[in-house]
Design a protein around this motif. Structure first.
Motif, PDB file in Angstrom:
ATOM      1  N   GLN A   1       0.601  -1.302  -0.008  1.00  0.00           N
ATOM      2  CA  GLN A   1       0.038   0.098   0.065  1.00  0.00           C
ATOM      3  C   GLN A   1       0.960   1.393   0.040  1.00  0.00           C
ATOM      4  OE1 GLN A   1      -3.196  -0.029   2.905  1.00  0.00           O
ATOM      5  NE2 GLN A   1      -2.953  -2.202   3.254  1.00  0.00           N
ATOM      6  N   ALA A   2       2.428   1.098   0.359  1.00  0.00           N
ATOM      7  CA  ALA A   2       3.175   2.055   0.488  1.00  0.00           C
ATOM      8  C   ALA A   2       4.590   1.706  -0.231  1.00  0.00           C
ATOM      9  CB  ALA A   2       3.181   2.877   1.800  1.00  0.00           C
ATOM     10  N   ASP A   3       5.277   2.419  -0.533  1.00  0.00           N
ATOM     11  CA  ASP A   3       6.504   2.162  -0.849  1.00  0.00           C
ATOM     12  C   ASP A   3       7.796   2.246   0.008  1.00  0.00           C
ATOM     13  OD1 ASP A   3       6.102   2.074  -3.934  1.00  0.00           O
ATOM     14  OD2 ASP A   3       5.476   4.094  -3.304  1.00  0.00           O
ATOM     15  N   ALA A   4       7.566   3.171   1.138  1.00  0.00           N
ATOM     16  CA  ALA A   4       8.535   3.301   2.546  1.00  0.00           C
ATOM     17  C   ALA A   4       7.670   3.517   3.613  1.00  0.00           C
ATOM     18  CB  ALA A   4       9.540   4.122   2.022  1.00  0.00           C
ATOM     19  N   ALA A   5       8.571   3.470   4.702  1.00  0.00           N
ATOM     20  CA  ALA A   5       7.936   3.781   5.919  1.00  0.00           C
ATOM     21  C   ALA A   5       9.270   4.446   6.742  1.00  0.00           C
ATOM     22  CB  ALA A   5       7.305   2.645   6.921  1.00  0.00           C
ATOM     23  N   PHE A   6       8.710   5.474   7.805  1.00  0.00           N
ATOM     24  CA  PHE A   6       9.563   6.130   8.633  1.00  0.00           C
ATOM     25  C   PHE A   6       9.380   5.574   9.965  1.00  0.00           C
ATOM     26  CE2 PHE A   6       9.224  10.192   6.070  1.00  0.00           C
ATOM     27  CZ  PHE A   6       9.759   9.783   4.950  1.00  0.00           C
ATOM     28  N   VAL A   7      10.408   4.703  10.488  1.00  0.00           N
ATOM     29  CA  VAL A   7      10.422   4.218  11.846  1.00  0.00           C
ATOM     30  C   VAL A   7      11.867   4.640  12.378  1.00  0.00           C
ATOM     31  CG1 VAL A   7       9.017   2.259  10.783  1.00  0.00           C
ATOM     32  CG2 VAL A   7      11.472   2.041  11.096  1.00  0.00           C
ATOM     33  N   PHE A   8      12.032   3.971  13.747  1.00  0.00           N
ATOM     34  CA  PHE A   8      13.070   4.094  14.475  1.00  0.00           C
ATOM     35  C   PHE A   8      14.090   2.924  14.348  1.00  0.00           C
ATOM     36  CE2 PHE A   8      10.004   2.138  17.813  1.00  0.00           C
ATOM     37  CZ  PHE A   8      10.796   0.846  17.809  1.00  0.00           C
ATOM     38  N   GLU A   9      15.275   3.051  14.303  1.00  0.00           N
ATOM     39  CA  GLU A   9      16.236   2.393  14.234  1.00  0.00           C
ATOM     40  C   GLU A   9      15.953   0.961  15.000  1.00  0.00           C
ATOM     41  OE1 GLU A   9      21.307   2.051  14.432  1.00  0.00           O
ATOM     42  OE2 GLU A   9      20.134   3.620  15.314  1.00  0.00           O
ATOM     43  N   GLY A  10      16.008  -0.262  14.433  1.00  0.00           N
ATOM     44  CA  GLY A  10      15.764  -1.494  15.047  1.00  0.00           C
ATOM     45  C   GLY A  10      14.273  -2.120  14.816  1.00  0.00           C
ATOM     46  N   ALA A  11      13.293  -1.084  14.352  1.00  0.00           N
ATOM     47  CA  ALA A  11      12.166  -1.452  14.443  1.00  0.00           C
ATOM     48  C   ALA A  11      11.752  -2.903  13.914  1.00  0.00           C
ATOM     49  CB  ALA A  11      11.131  -0.491  13.681  1.00  0.00           C
ATOM     50  N   ARG A  12      12.355  -3.275  13.112  1.00  0.00           N
ATOM     51  CA  ARG A  12      12.257  -4.917  12.634  1.00  0.00           C
ATOM     52  C   ARG A  12      12.526  -5.826  13.664  1.00  0.00           C
ATOM     53  NH1 ARG A  12      16.113  -5.460   7.509  1.00  0.00           N
ATOM     54  NH2 ARG A  12      17.316  -4.203   9.121  1.00  0.00           N
ATOM     55  N   ASN A  13      13.506  -5.630  14.726  1.00  0.00           N
ATOM     56  CA  ASN A  13      13.641  -6.347  15.800  1.00  0.00           C
ATOM     57  C   ASN A  13      12.501  -6.319  16.610  1.00  0.00           C
ATOM     58  OD1 ASN A  13      16.532  -7.294  15.492  1.00  0.00           O
ATOM     59  ND2 ASN A  13      16.500  -5.393  14.774  1.00  0.00           N
ATOM     60  N   VAL A  14      12.246  -5.147  17.181  1.00  0.00           N
ATOM     61  CA  VAL A  14      11.242  -4.905  18.021  1.00  0.00           C
ATOM     62  C   VAL A  14       9.765  -5.345  17.609  1.00  0.00           C
ATOM     63  CG1 VAL A  14       9.776  -3.152  19.363  1.00  0.00           C
ATOM     64  CG2 VAL A  14      12.545  -2.730  18.804  1.00  0.00           C
ATOM     65  N   PHE A  15       9.399  -5.230  16.640  1.00  0.00           N
ATOM     66  CA  PHE A  15       7.959  -5.749  16.009  1.00  0.00           C
ATOM     67  C   PHE A  15       7.976  -6.986  15.287  1.00  0.00           C
ATOM     68  CE2 PHE A  15       8.066  -1.151  16.734  1.00  0.00           C
ATOM     69  CZ  PHE A  15       6.986  -0.950  17.732  1.00  0.00           C
ATOM     70  N   ALA A  16       9.107  -7.759  15.272  1.00  0.00           N
ATOM     71  CA  ALA A  16       9.019  -9.022  14.673  1.00  0.00           C
ATOM     72  C   ALA A  16       8.028  -9.899  15.033  1.00  0.00           C
ATOM     73  CB  ALA A  16      10.555  -9.545  14.673  1.00  0.00           C
ATOM     74  N   SER A  17       7.956 -10.121  16.366  1.00  0.00           N
ATOM     75  CA  SER A  17       6.640 -11.017  16.994  1.00  0.00           C
ATOM     76  C   SER A  17       5.330 -10.634  16.641  1.00  0.00           C
ATOM     77  CB  SER A  17       6.916 -10.807  18.475  1.00  0.00           C
ATOM     78  OG  SER A  17       6.596  -9.614  19.057  1.00  0.00           O
ATOM     79  N   PHE A  18       5.133  -9.311  16.099  1.00  0.00           N
ATOM     80  CA  PHE A  18       3.835  -8.987  15.561  1.00  0.00           C
ATOM     81  C   PHE A  18       3.640  -9.784  14.207  1.00  0.00           C
ATOM     82  CE2 PHE A  18       4.568  -6.385  18.956  1.00  0.00           C
ATOM     83  CZ  PHE A  18       3.572  -5.528  19.284  1.00  0.00           C
TER      84      PHE A  18
ATOM     85  N   THR B   1       3.651 -12.972  12.599  1.00  0.00           N
ATOM     86  CA  THR B   1       4.179 -14.174  12.443  1.00  0.00           C
ATOM     87  C   THR B   1       3.985 -15.010  11.088  1.00  0.00           C
ATOM     88  OG1 THR B   1       1.649 -14.876  12.570  1.00  0.00           O
ATOM     89  CG2 THR B   1       2.960 -14.714  14.791  1.00  0.00           C
ATOM     90  N   ASP B   2       3.248 -14.183  10.267  1.00  0.00           N
ATOM     91  CA  ASP B   2       3.425 -14.730   8.761  1.00  0.00           C
ATOM     92  C   ASP B   2       4.523 -14.125   7.873  1.00  0.00           C
ATOM     93  OD1 ASP B   2       1.486 -16.583   9.306  1.00  0.00           O
ATOM     94  OD2 ASP B   2      -0.204 -14.804   9.027  1.00  0.00           O
ATOM     95  N   ASP B   3       5.122 -13.238   8.562  1.00  0.00           N
ATOM     96  CA  ASP B   3       6.167 -12.630   7.750  1.00  0.00           C
ATOM     97  C   ASP B   3       7.686 -12.420   8.437  1.00  0.00           C
ATOM     98  OD1 ASP B   3       4.557 -10.943   5.446  1.00  0.00           O
ATOM     99  OD2 ASP B   3       3.443 -10.654   7.171  1.00  0.00           O
ATOM    100  N   ASP B   4       8.649 -12.538   7.617  1.00  0.00           N
ATOM    101  CA  ASP B   4       9.839 -12.416   7.920  1.00  0.00           C
ATOM    102  C   ASP B   4      10.291 -11.009   7.712  1.00  0.00           C
ATOM    103  OD1 ASP B   4      12.786 -12.417   8.432  1.00  0.00           O
ATOM    104  OD2 ASP B   4      12.904 -14.343   8.154  1.00  0.00           O
ATOM    105  N   LEU B   5      10.199 -10.055   8.703  1.00  0.00           N
ATOM    106  CA  LEU B   5      10.738  -8.838   8.608  1.00  0.00           C
ATOM    107  C   LEU B   5      12.060  -8.306   7.899  1.00  0.00           C
ATOM    108  CD1 LEU B   5       8.914  -6.801  11.671  1.00  0.00           C
ATOM    109  CD2 LEU B   5       8.072  -7.547   9.250  1.00  0.00           C
ATOM    110  N   PHE B   6      12.963  -9.259   8.266  1.00  0.00           N
ATOM    111  CA  PHE B   6      14.367  -9.108   7.733  1.00  0.00           C
ATOM    112  C   PHE B   6      14.428  -9.662   6.273  1.00  0.00           C
ATOM    113  CE2 PHE B   6      15.463  -8.149  11.919  1.00  0.00           C
ATOM    114  CZ  PHE B   6      16.489  -7.428  11.998  1.00  0.00           C
ATOM    115  N   GLU B   7      13.615 -10.588   5.802  1.00  0.00           N
ATOM    116  CA  GLU B   7      13.609 -11.151   4.468  1.00  0.00           C
ATOM    117  C   GLU B   7      12.749 -10.198   3.636  1.00  0.00           C
ATOM    118  OE1 GLU B   7      15.255 -13.670   3.044  1.00  0.00           O
ATOM    119  OE2 GLU B   7      16.001 -14.176   4.821  1.00  0.00           O
ATOM    120  N   GLU B   8      11.896  -9.437   4.182  1.00  0.00           N
ATOM    121  CA  GLU B   8      10.865  -8.984   3.293  1.00  0.00           C
ATOM    122  C   GLU B   8      11.038  -7.392   3.421  1.00  0.00           C
ATOM    123  OE1 GLU B   8       6.769 -10.425   3.449  1.00  0.00           O
ATOM    124  OE2 GLU B   8       7.643 -11.844   4.734  1.00  0.00           O
ATOM    125  N   LEU B   9      11.790  -6.671   4.314  1.00  0.00           N
ATOM    126  CA  LEU B   9      12.127  -5.339   4.358  1.00  0.00           C
ATOM    127  C   LEU B   9      13.377  -5.167   4.459  1.00  0.00           C
ATOM    128  CD1 LEU B   9       9.249  -4.231   6.790  1.00  0.00           C
ATOM    129  CD2 LEU B   9       9.092  -4.248   4.474  1.00  0.00           C
TER     130      LEU B   9
END
Length: 303
Positions: A202-219, A221-229
């Motif tokens: 739905q969007a091309d990019a997102a502004f987040v804080f450093e390390g957000a993929r680690n913090v929200f990985a458990s949210f 369950t069907d996506d691997d944030l490090f593989e997909e982002l």
């Protein structure tokens, strides 16, 4: 005789004044403290997660402590400005806004786990009092630079969020991109919503804080944030961590008690559990001037 009666009356008045003062002092020392923080997500669980903090502070400060969740960045600023909240766990931009209206005084800065900027993974045992803003895109995206964001769709947080808006916007302007008319921005209320928006294209990019993929990985369950982002960009500017702020006119002894309670959290089992709400790993003396950079970036972002 008259003098004696007058002296007795005067002593009585003085005793009454002393007792009254003692009573007022006792009431002040027993006054319930109101604490408020801004949640990192809106999943409805943060109220319950705040109970360990209330219990810890109540025990250490020997008084009732109530912890509430701010609805957004502006509401905690309003609560501090109006005196409704005694202690605010404040994101940097919110703190700077409250400081400028004399609604808050930072007594401590939080410490967070540091990250390897190449891998995005936590650095074991490394703590930092600053962080970066992070721009995430899909791994298969053809966006390769900040300049490539021109004409793209970006999900952001509130304009009062340092990493979710202010710092990336300011540095986009420095790169020659006008966010007002050269990108399409959508504002959401939390980072999981930002990540979902990019994952679902739905969007091309997102502004987040450093390390957000680690913090929200458990949210996710069907996506691997490090593989997909992947991280497109880390802001050049360092953002100071959350401030532990109090009312500027608070009694100095109480300020010190609060400061001591937070400084000792990391060495206390209950304290460590309380800090886990925000991922804080410790606290250090606040260098208030460190927050000046947020004001400078806010001005750049609004140009």
């Amino acid at each position: 005789m008259a003098f004696k009666r007058m002296a007795q009356a005067l002593i009585g008045v003085l005793l009454l004044a002393i007792l009254s003062a003692c009573g007022n002092s006792g009431e002040e020392s027993d006054k319930e403290l109101m604490v408020q923080f801004v949640p990192t997500n809106n999943d409805g669980t943060m109220e319950a997660k705040s109970e360990p903090l209330a219990d810890y502070l109540s025990e250490k400060l020997d008084r009732e402590v109530e912890v509430t969740v701010a609805t957004d960045y502006s509401s905690i600023v309003e609560a501090m400005d109006s005196g409704q909240v005694d202690i605010g766990i404040m994101p940097p931009a919110a703190y700077v806004q409250a400081r400028e209206t004399n609604g808050a005084e930072a007594i401590l800065t939080s410490q967070l786990g540091d990250y390897d900027q190449e891998t995005g993974l936590p650095l074991e045992g490394e703590l930092t009092n600053t962080f970066k803003g992070e721009i995430l895109v899909r791994t298969d995206s053809d966006i390769e630079s900040l300049e490539d964001l021109k004409d793209k769709k970006i999900i952001t947080l509130s304009p009062t969020s340092a990493s979710g808006y202010i710092y990336p916007i300011a540095e986009m302007r420095e790169a020659g991109i006008n966010p007002t008319n050269e990108v399409t921005m959508t504002t959401v209320s939390d980072i999981p919503s930002e990540l979902s928006g990019v994952l679902s294209e739905q969007a091309d990019a997102a502004f987040v804080f450093e390390g957000a993929r680690n913090v929200f990985a458990s949210f996710f369950t069907d996506d691997d944030l490090f593989e997909e982002l992947r991280v497109l960009y880390l802001t050049e500017g360092d953002i100071p961590n959350d401030a532990i702020a109090v009312q500027p006119d608070m009694d100095s002894d109480l300020k010190q008690e609060i400061k001591t309670a937070f400084l000792n959290m990391k060495d206390d089992k209950k304290g460590s559990e309380a800090m886990a709400i925000w991922g804080h790993q410790g606290y250090e003396e606040a260098a208030d001037a460190a927050y000046d950079t947020v004001r400078e970036y806010t001005e750049k972002a609004s140009e």
